[in-house]
Design a protein around this motif. Sequence first.
Motif, PDB file in Angstrom:
ATOM      1  N   GLY A 121       0.814  -1.210   0.000  1.00 16.99           N
ATOM      2  CA  GLY A 121       0.000   0.000   0.000  1.00 16.99           C
ATOM      3  C   GLY A 121       0.847   1.259   0.000  1.00 16.99           C
ATOM      4  N   ALA A 122       1.916   1.240   0.772  1.00 17.57           N
ATOM      5  CA  ALA A 122       2.791   2.412   0.820  1.00 17.57           C
ATOM      6  C   ALA A 122       3.455   2.651  -0.527  1.00 17.57           C
ATOM      7  CB  ALA A 122       3.847   2.222   1.915  1.00 17.57           C
ATOM      8  N   ILE A 123       3.893   1.569  -1.170  1.00 17.86           N
ATOM      9  CA  ILE A 123       4.570   1.720  -2.466  1.00 17.86           C
ATOM     10  C   ILE A 123       3.575   2.160  -3.548  1.00 17.86           C
ATOM     11  CG2 ILE A 123       5.745   0.414  -4.288  1.00 17.86           C
ATOM     12  CD1 ILE A 123       7.168  -1.124  -2.011  1.00 17.86           C
ATOM     13  N   ALA A 124       2.373   1.606  -3.506  1.00 14.64           N
ATOM     14  CA  ALA A 124       1.358   2.016  -4.482  1.00 14.64           C
ATOM     15  C   ALA A 124       1.075   3.518  -4.353  1.00 14.64           C
ATOM     16  CB  ALA A 124       0.077   1.208  -4.274  1.00 14.64           C
ATOM     17  N   ARG A 125       0.985   3.988  -3.109  1.00 12.08           N
ATOM     18  CA  ARG A 125       0.731   5.419  -2.905  1.00 12.08           C
ATOM     19  C   ARG A 125       1.907   6.261  -3.372  1.00 12.08           C
ATOM     20  NH1 ARG A 125       0.462   9.803  -2.950  1.00 12.08           N
ATOM     21  NH2 ARG A 125      -0.645  11.358  -1.693  1.00 12.08           N
ATOM     22  N   ALA A 126       3.125   5.825  -3.064  1.00 12.32           N
ATOM     23  CA  ALA A 126       4.311   6.585  -3.461  1.00 12.32           C
ATOM     24  C   ALA A 126       4.424   6.657  -4.978  1.00 12.32           C
ATOM     25  CB  ALA A 126       5.569   5.952  -2.862  1.00 12.32           C
ATOM     26  N   SER A 127       4.015   5.589  -5.661  1.00 18.52           N
ATOM     27  CA  SER A 127       4.180   5.556  -7.124  1.00 18.52           C
ATOM     28  C   SER A 127       3.223   6.513  -7.828  1.00 18.52           C
ATOM     29  CB  SER A 127       4.000   4.133  -7.652  1.00 18.52           C
ATOM     30  OG  SER A 127       2.650   3.754  -7.563  1.00 18.52           O
ATOM     31  N   LYS A 128       2.247   7.045  -7.097  1.00 19.19           N
ATOM     32  CA  LYS A 128       1.355   8.037  -7.718  1.00 19.19           C
ATOM     33  C   LYS A 128       2.081   9.349  -7.991  1.00 19.19           C
ATOM     34  CE  LYS A 128      -3.046   6.521  -5.697  1.00 19.19           C
ATOM     35  NZ  LYS A 128      -4.098   6.911  -4.740  1.00 19.19           N
ATOM     36  N   THR A 129       3.044   9.695  -7.139  1.00 16.32           N
ATOM     37  CA  THR A 129       3.694  11.002  -7.279  1.00 16.32           C
ATOM     38  C   THR A 129       5.181  10.909  -7.599  1.00 16.32           C
ATOM     39  OG1 THR A 129       3.901  11.009  -4.873  1.00 16.32           O
ATOM     40  CG2 THR A 129       2.094  12.266  -5.809  1.00 16.32           C
ATOM     41  N   LEU A 130       5.781   9.723  -7.481  1.00 16.41           N
ATOM     42  CA  LEU A 130       7.212   9.579  -7.739  1.00 16.41           C
ATOM     43  C   LEU A 130       7.446   8.636  -8.908  1.00 16.41           C
ATOM     44  CD1 LEU A 130       8.401   9.105  -4.052  1.00 16.41           C
ATOM     45  CD2 LEU A 130       8.608  11.179  -5.415  1.00 16.41           C
ATOM     46  N   LYS A 131       8.320   9.034  -9.823  1.00 17.13           N
ATOM     47  CA  LYS A 131       8.659   8.156 -10.939  1.00 17.13           C
ATOM     48  C   LYS A 131       9.924   7.362 -10.623  1.00 17.13           C
ATOM     49  CE  LYS A 131       8.726  11.242 -14.236  1.00 17.13           C
ATOM     50  NZ  LYS A 131       8.826  11.845 -15.587  1.00 17.13           N
ATOM     51  N   ASN A 132      10.133   6.298 -11.377  1.00 20.56           N
ATOM     52  CA  ASN A 132      11.380   5.542 -11.324  1.00 20.56           C
ATOM     53  C   ASN A 132      11.656   4.905  -9.968  1.00 20.56           C
ATOM     54  OD1 ASN A 132      11.980   6.502 -13.973  1.00 20.56           O
ATOM     55  ND2 ASN A 132      12.769   8.391 -13.063  1.00 20.56           N
ATOM     56  N   LEU A 133      10.589   4.530  -9.235  1.00 22.93           N
ATOM     57  CA  LEU A 133      10.800   3.830  -7.961  1.00 22.93           C
ATOM     58  C   LEU A 133      11.596   2.562  -8.226  1.00 22.93           C
ATOM     59  CD1 LEU A 133       7.318   4.079  -6.218  1.00 22.93           C
ATOM     60  CD2 LEU A 133       9.398   5.289  -5.589  1.00 22.93           C
ATOM     61  N   ASP A 134      12.635   2.326  -7.425  1.00 20.43           N
ATOM     62  CA  ASP A 134      13.566   1.245  -7.751  1.00 20.43           C
ATOM     63  C   ASP A 134      13.690   0.195  -6.647  1.00 20.43           C
ATOM     64  OD1 ASP A 134      15.427  -0.143  -9.174  1.00 20.43           O
ATOM     65  OD2 ASP A 134      17.055   1.276  -8.922  1.00 20.43           O
ATOM     66  N   TRP A 135      13.727   0.604  -5.384  1.00 15.66           N
ATOM     67  CA  TRP A 135      13.854  -0.385  -4.301  1.00 15.66           C
ATOM     68  C   TRP A 135      13.254   0.172  -3.012  1.00 15.66           C
ATOM     69  CZ3 TRP A 135      17.698   3.150  -4.956  1.00 15.66           C
ATOM     70  CH2 TRP A 135      18.291   3.682  -3.809  1.00 15.66           C
ATOM     71  N   PHE A 136      13.035  -0.715  -2.034  1.00 14.71           N
ATOM     72  CA  PHE A 136      12.562  -0.298  -0.711  1.00 14.71           C
ATOM     73  C   PHE A 136      13.369  -1.032   0.355  1.00 14.71           C
ATOM     74  CE2 PHE A 136      10.317  -4.068   0.764  1.00 14.71           C
ATOM     75  CZ  PHE A 136      10.081  -4.757  -0.413  1.00 14.71           C
ATOM     76  N   GLU A 137      13.403  -0.436   1.546  1.00 11.93           N
ATOM     77  CA  GLU A 137      14.057  -1.029   2.717  1.00 11.93           C
ATOM     78  C   GLU A 137      13.100  -0.887   3.902  1.00 11.93           C
ATOM     79  OE1 GLU A 137      17.609   1.351   3.306  1.00 11.93           O
ATOM     80  OE2 GLU A 137      17.860   1.553   1.146  1.00 11.93           O
ATOM     81  N   VAL A 138      12.820  -2.002   4.597  1.00 11.44           N
ATOM     82  CA  VAL A 138      11.956  -1.936   5.777  1.00 11.44           C
ATOM     83  C   VAL A 138      12.759  -1.414   6.959  1.00 11.44           C
ATOM     84  CG1 VAL A 138      10.565  -3.258   7.421  1.00 11.44           C
ATOM     85  CG2 VAL A 138      10.468  -3.788   4.971  1.00 11.44           C
ATOM     86  N   ILE A 139      12.281  -0.341   7.563  1.00 16.09           N
ATOM     87  CA  ILE A 139      12.979   0.308   8.672  1.00 16.09           C
ATOM     88  C   ILE A 139      12.389  -0.097  10.015  1.00 16.09           C
ATOM     89  CG2 ILE A 139      13.525   2.560   9.706  1.00 16.09           C
ATOM     90  CD1 ILE A 139      14.901   1.976   6.997  1.00 16.09           C
ATOM     91  N   ASP A 140      11.085  -0.284  10.077  1.00 14.90           N
ATOM     92  CA  ASP A 140      10.430  -0.472  11.372  1.00 14.90           C
ATOM     93  C   ASP A 140       9.060  -1.100  11.132  1.00 14.90           C
ATOM     94  OD1 ASP A 140      10.303   0.034  14.247  1.00 14.90           O
ATOM     95  OD2 ASP A 140       8.768   1.520  13.764  1.00 14.90           O
ATOM     96  N   THR A 141       8.696  -2.052  11.994  1.00 15.35           N
ATOM     97  CA  THR A 141       7.382  -2.670  11.909  1.00 15.35           C
ATOM     98  C   THR A 141       6.705  -2.532  13.268  1.00 15.35           C
ATOM     99  OG1 THR A 141       8.208  -4.258  10.292  1.00 15.35           O
ATOM    100  CG2 THR A 141       6.132  -4.803  11.372  1.00 15.35           C
ATOM    101  N   ARG A 142       5.552  -1.934  13.274  1.00 10.70           N
ATOM    102  CA  ARG A 142       4.803  -1.775  14.522  1.00 10.70           C
ATOM    103  C   ARG A 142       3.313  -1.787  14.202  1.00 10.70           C
ATOM    104  NH1 ARG A 142       6.358   3.179  17.681  1.00 10.70           N
ATOM    105  NH2 ARG A 142       8.497   2.614  17.192  1.00 10.70           N
ATOM    106  N   GLY A 143       2.456  -1.468  15.158  1.00 13.00           N
ATOM    107  CA  GLY A 143       1.032  -1.435  14.870  1.00 13.00           C
ATOM    108  C   GLY A 143       0.224  -1.067  16.089  1.00 13.00           C
TER     109      GLY A 143
END
Lengths: 68, 68, 68, 68, 68, 68, 68, 68, 68, 68, 68, 68
Positions: free
Chosen positions: D25-47
């Motif tokens: 979901g986060a990547i789908a949202r980011a791809s709306k405004t940013l081009k050329n998305l290439d990789w991701f790194e998980v920094i923190d998991t909580r809830g």
Amino acid sequence: MSDNVYKKTEIVGSSKTSIEDAIEGAIARASKTLKNLDWFEVIDTRGHIEDGKIAHYQVTLKVGFRLE
Amino acid sequence: MSDNVYKKTEIVGSSKTSIEDAIEGAIARASKTLKNLDWFEVIDTRGHIEDGKIAHYQVTLKVGFRLE
Amino acid sequence: MSDNVYKKTEIVGSSKTSIEDAIEGAIARASKTLKNLDWFEVIDTRGHIEDGKIAHYQVTLKVGFRLE
Amino acid sequence: MSDNVYKKTEIVGSSKTSIEDAIEGAIARASKTLKNLDWFEVIDTRGHIEDGKIAHYQVTLKVGFRLE
Amino acid sequence: MSDNVYKKTEIVGSSKTSIEDAIEGAIARASKTLKNLDWFEVIDTRGHIEDGKIAHYQVTLKVGFRLE
Amino acid sequence: MSDNVYKKTEIVGSSKTSIEDAIEGAIARASKTLKNLDWFEVIDTRGHIEDGKIAHYQVTLKVGFRLE
Amino acid sequence: MSDNVYKKTEIVGSSKTSIEDAIEGAIARASKTLKNLDWFEVIDTRGHIEDGKIAHYQVTLKVGFRLE
Amino acid sequence: MSDNVYKKTEIVGSSKTSIEDAIEGAIARASKTLKNLDWFEVIDTRGHIEDGKIAHYQVTLKVGFRLE
Amino acid sequence: MSDNVYKKTEIVGSSKTSIEDAIEGAIARASKTLKNLDWFEVIDTRGHIEDGKIAHYQVTLKVGFRLE
Amino acid sequence: MSDNVYKKTEIVGSSKTSIEDAIEGAIARASKTLKNLDWFEVIDTRGHIEDGKIAHYQVTLKVGFRLE
Amino acid sequence: MSDNVYKKTEIVGSSKTSIEDAIEGAIARASKTLKNLDWFEVIDTRGHIEDGKIAHYQVTLKVGFRLE
Amino acid sequence: MSDNVYKKTEIVGSSKTSIEDAIEGAIARASKTLKNLDWFEVIDTRGHIEDGKIAHYQVTLKVGFRLE
């Protein structure tokens, strides 16, 4: 070499040209007042920017020296 | 200088030749769209290998710039 | 609240008087250009010294805001 | 690929169902405004927890994209 | 590229001249016994001092390679 | 400013009243014996408790000063 | 169990579908050449993005196995 | 003092006014149910933002107390 | 105790026999030149190997002492 | 919400099937004895291996709950 | 010594009696299959408890050895 | 063993003689009030100095125990 005691001190060198030059400058300065310098560890590398270019590198080191 | 507010952004530069060259390239690119670039911090240094040799260095930086 | 997406940006506030004042100044500045600011995290506290006294505090924050 | 410059931005996705769904979901949202998305790194998991059950996962990512 | 498995191994290169040279030497040595070397990550930079000068740099790397 | 060398030393200030007061006290004390104090970094904030109340704050700093 | 000696090795698994699948793939591959695999530790979770979607997850693990 | 055993517990205090006030509130609350509170360590400082202003600070502490 | 200022210095002790012996040696050496030594913190434990056996332990400490 | 005090406790859940299932199990168990559970943070993900396959996941969490 | 390349491998020793004994056991085992062992670094110290007593210590080391 | 839930608690043991003795004392004390103690992890080793000698070691542990 065992039973020696070493001290570590933290210094920051700066250079307009390279990371290595900043490290060398810091060690040269430390060697003026400290004897028996033995090793260094790079802790942090940063620098300042002027007019969109690197003005100088700043490298933080720990240097270790043997206590007599 | 007090009461200024700065923003930090994270960029990754790459170079076939050296760590310093990767840093310079990243800052040159950042200065095209950001004004008042003031300092950088090296976060991570890595790179790719091809045929047993370094293909390019990749250096991750944080760059700080003053908000107007 | 689920299925929202947030963005975090890193800013540095400064103040002559206190850590809290530096945080408030940074958030006030960020709120001029960012909507839906939701939380902040203190990353680093440092400052400059002049004539043996604190010239100003510099506090690095991450601020999180909801994307619409 | 060398001599490219990348930018990294920090986002937080949330999901009622799974860690992977929050990342997507986060990547789908980011791809709306940013081009050329290439990789991701998980920094923190909580809830968050409601009534003794997971209300939603919140996963903080850094996403990297190539600057043109 | 998906479904590949990689292994990472930790090596330390040394050089009298520069950080890059220490990295290159370590990778050249690793490529003698490991196939499919793909990337490296700098973990630590340190070195030894003799007579107030840098005797050699020591750079610790992780190198990643694809398992066949 | 380039080519300067700085030294960093670690000190701990304490105060009954606030974190800022502990920082100020440590810097005031350091400035008695060190010249050219330039910046500080907060490393750790803790304190002692007596009768369920804060007896004093203890703040660990690194202070940087230019070597002449 | 005491007086056993274990070795830890670092591997990276990848999967198009989930974090767990990437972990399982890496362990399955490691078990082809290593005996007595006993535990794993997740070190890092990241992945690649193509066309605004997750192309694959990459999970870095340490796996521990008993030396005979 | 030797041969004592201490326990550490992690608490989060909040305050509309200052970091110190959040710490004091957390310790006052902890002292209602725990005896022999001896020291605290600040682990994390963050907070919430409403209408572009700090709604409250949240400070995470570890508090140590002697077991009888 | 409040309003005292402490200084911390980093030393490395070595011993052929044990970690505790390396710590004791480092503190004994530090106490020759520093007054009011108050506490120590172990930062790192390592050592050298010769002929497949431990030649000596090297323990890095921070020692804190009160400034008068 | 301000002026509330929270406590955090560290628990480890395990599951044969997934990371999410281990988290859910840990929170379900914690909710039997703790009221007002509010959030969780994933600290560590690991697990055991039997016969070259994942026997179970072990996920370490911090869970936060409001003190009344 | 310059221009040598070293490799580091991670091992875990265990002992019923002491931390040093666990380190020694791990190094003795490593020296059976690795030549030119040169140094070790303690990464982690933990252990198991049975009937309220320490059953054994487990010490994770990195050991470095020179590649020929 | 799967589907068990464990709790971790943080304790500090002290001893005049050794690090191991401080760990043992802390675990012995914890076992008076906690059942099913299963493992420990050393988090921090420090101590106090009196008259240039170690007055006592202080070792911070996390101890894990199974919830029934």
